[in-house]
Design an enzyme around this catalytic site. Sequence first.
Site, short mmCIF file in Angstrom:
data_model
loop_
_atom_site.label_atom_id
_atom_site.label_comp_id
_atom_site.label_asym_id
_atom_site.label_seq_id
_atom_site.Cartn_x
_atom_site.Cartn_y
_atom_site.Cartn_z
N GLU A 20 32.73 44.65 44.94
CA GLU A 20 32.57 45.16 43.58
C GLU A 20 31.14 45.56 43.22
OE1 GLU A 20 34.24 42.38 40.81
OE2 GLU A 20 36.27 42.70 41.52
N GLU B 85 41.85 41.36 45.79
CA GLU B 85 41.93 40.33 44.75
C GLU B 85 42.95 40.76 43.71
OE1 GLU B 85 38.24 39.29 42.80
OE2 GLU B 85 37.14 39.28 44.70
C1 FCB Z 1 36.07 39.47 40.55
C2 FCB Z 1 35.14 38.81 41.53
C3 FCB Z 1 35.56 37.42 41.90
C4 FCB Z 1 36.08 36.67 40.69
C5 FCB Z 1 37.14 37.46 39.99
C6 FCB Z 1 37.77 36.76 38.82
O1 FCB Z 1 35.34 40.42 39.87
O2 FCB Z 1 35.08 39.58 42.70
O3 FCB Z 1 34.48 36.79 42.52
O4 FCB Z 1 35.02 36.38 39.85
O5 FCB Z 1 36.59 38.67 39.56
#
Ligand code: FCB
Length: 508
Positions: A196, A413
Amino acid sequence: MVERAEKTLATVYPNATTSYVAIVTTPDPREVAARFPPDFLWGVATSAYQIEGSLDADGRGRSIWDTFCEQPGAIELGANAAVACDHYRRVDSDIALIRDLGVGSYRFSIAWPRVQPTGRGAVNRAGLGFYERLIDGLLEAGIRPFPTLYHWDLPQALEDSGGWVTRDTAKRFADYAALLVNALGDRVKSWALFNEPFIFASRGYLLGRYAPGRRSLADFLRAVHVITMAHADGFRAAKAARPSAEIGSVFAMAPCEEATDSVDDRRATAYADAVFNQLFLMPVMSGKYPPPFMQSIPTAALGMLDHDLDRVQVPLDFIGVNTYYRLVLSSGGDDRPDLPYFLFDVLSDERSAGGHADFSTPSSANALRIENAFGRSDGKRTAMGWEIWPRALYDVLMSLKLNYGQTPIEVCESGCAFDESPSEDGIVHDEARVLYHHGHISAVADAIRDGANVRSYHAWSLYDNFEWASGYRPRFGIVHVDFATQRRTLKDSAHWFRDLCALSPSPR
Ligand code: FCB
C-alpha cells in the site's frame, strides 16, 4: 462444519439493503467453495511490525515505527509493538496453528531492520535466520510462503538520511530486495515489493498519522516519485538476482463513486480515483503518472530527473490488492470547478473515525474541496467506521481486468474489525465477520466468473494485532489473541474459514 446459519445478511446487517448484499443469504461455505477453481489459493495475512514483538532481538535495528510510537499521542492509549503477538518467539507454534487452518498461502512481511539493521550493508544473519525458519516451517507444512518486502517499517537510519524523500532510499531498497531474493529465492517463488504505497506515503509524509509522522506536501510529492523509482529498481534488482522469481506489489484500492451526478462531483471522483487507485500502480504498469494528478501539481514538485519516466515501467508479474471500502466523493459543493483539484484537501467524513484513508489536511484557499465518505449509509459499518460493501471488491477486481487484462491478481488483504470480546465459553462468536468474508469471497467468485484472473484470497488478519495508530483497539483477527496471556483462540470465523479451505483445498 459450521451449522448452516438461517440468518441472512439482511438480518445481521439490517441496513444492508442493496441487492448485491441481499443475494448473499447464507454463510454456508459449501456454496462459495464450489465457485472457485481447484488451483485457487486460500490464505491468511499478517505483517511483521504488527505481530512480531521482540524489537531488540538478535541485532534488529530500530525502525521508524519504534520512534513514532514514542511520540506522545501518536498511538491510541500510548500502545506500542514491543510485544504485539509475540510471534518472533512463538513462530513454531504459530506455524502449527496456520497449518491447522488448512490454508495454502501465508502472506507475511519481512522486517527490513532485522535483515539490514541500518538499511544498508551486510546482512544480519540472525535476523535473516528468523525468516528462514518461518519459510522452511511453512514449506514443510505445505503452505506457500508469500512475503512482502516492505510493510511500512523503514530502518530508522534510512529515515535519518532522508527516508522516502531521498532518492538514495530507492537504491537501498533495491539492494535489500536483491539480498533477500538471493538468500531466499530458492524457497520463495512469489514476492511483493510494497504494501500500500499510497497509504504509507500519504499518512506518513503528508498527514503525519503514521511513521515517520511528517506533515509536508513537498515531502509527500517527492516520496511518491522515490517510491515509484524504488518499485522499478527493486523489481529489476529482484529479477536480476533470480529471473524466475515472481515479483509483484500490493496496492490499496477502493472503487470511487460520485455522491451526485453533478459535474463537480464527477470531476472530484475521477481525481480521487487517479490518486487513490492509480498514483503508484499506473507508473509501474504503464510508465506514466495519472494525468489528472499531473495536472494538479507542478511537475518539478516530484523531483523527477530526465529519463526517470523511461525507467519506471516494470511489468509486474502479479498485482496485489487490499480493498476495505468504497469511497464516495463529492466536491464539497464548491462552485469553482476550474481551480485545481487537490485530493489532499479532502475533509474526512465524520464516520471515518479510526479510518486509515481519511485525507484530512487543512484546506488551502485555492483548491477545490473534495469530501469523501467511506461508503454511504446503506451498509453497516465496522469498528473502523468503514461501510461493509462486498461489491467494492468486485468493482476493484473488474477495474484491474479492464486496465491490466489477465495480469494475475492476488487479494492480499480483506477483513474487518468489530468491537467484540469472548463470550462466557471463551470463544468470540463473530458472525458478522463470517458474513463479511462470505460476502467478499462471493464478490471474488463473481469477478472470476466475469473474467478477472484472481488467484488468491487472504483474510486480514490471522491474528488480532497492533493496528498501527489505532493500537490494539481494532481486532481484525480471525483468531483472537489475549494480549495479557498471548493465548490464541479461533473465532467462529476461523472455523468457518477452515471449513472453506477443507472444501476447496489449495494446491500443495
Ligand atoms: C491495511 C494494512 C494492514 C492493516 C489493515 C487493516 O491498510 O495493510 O497492515 O492495517 O489495513
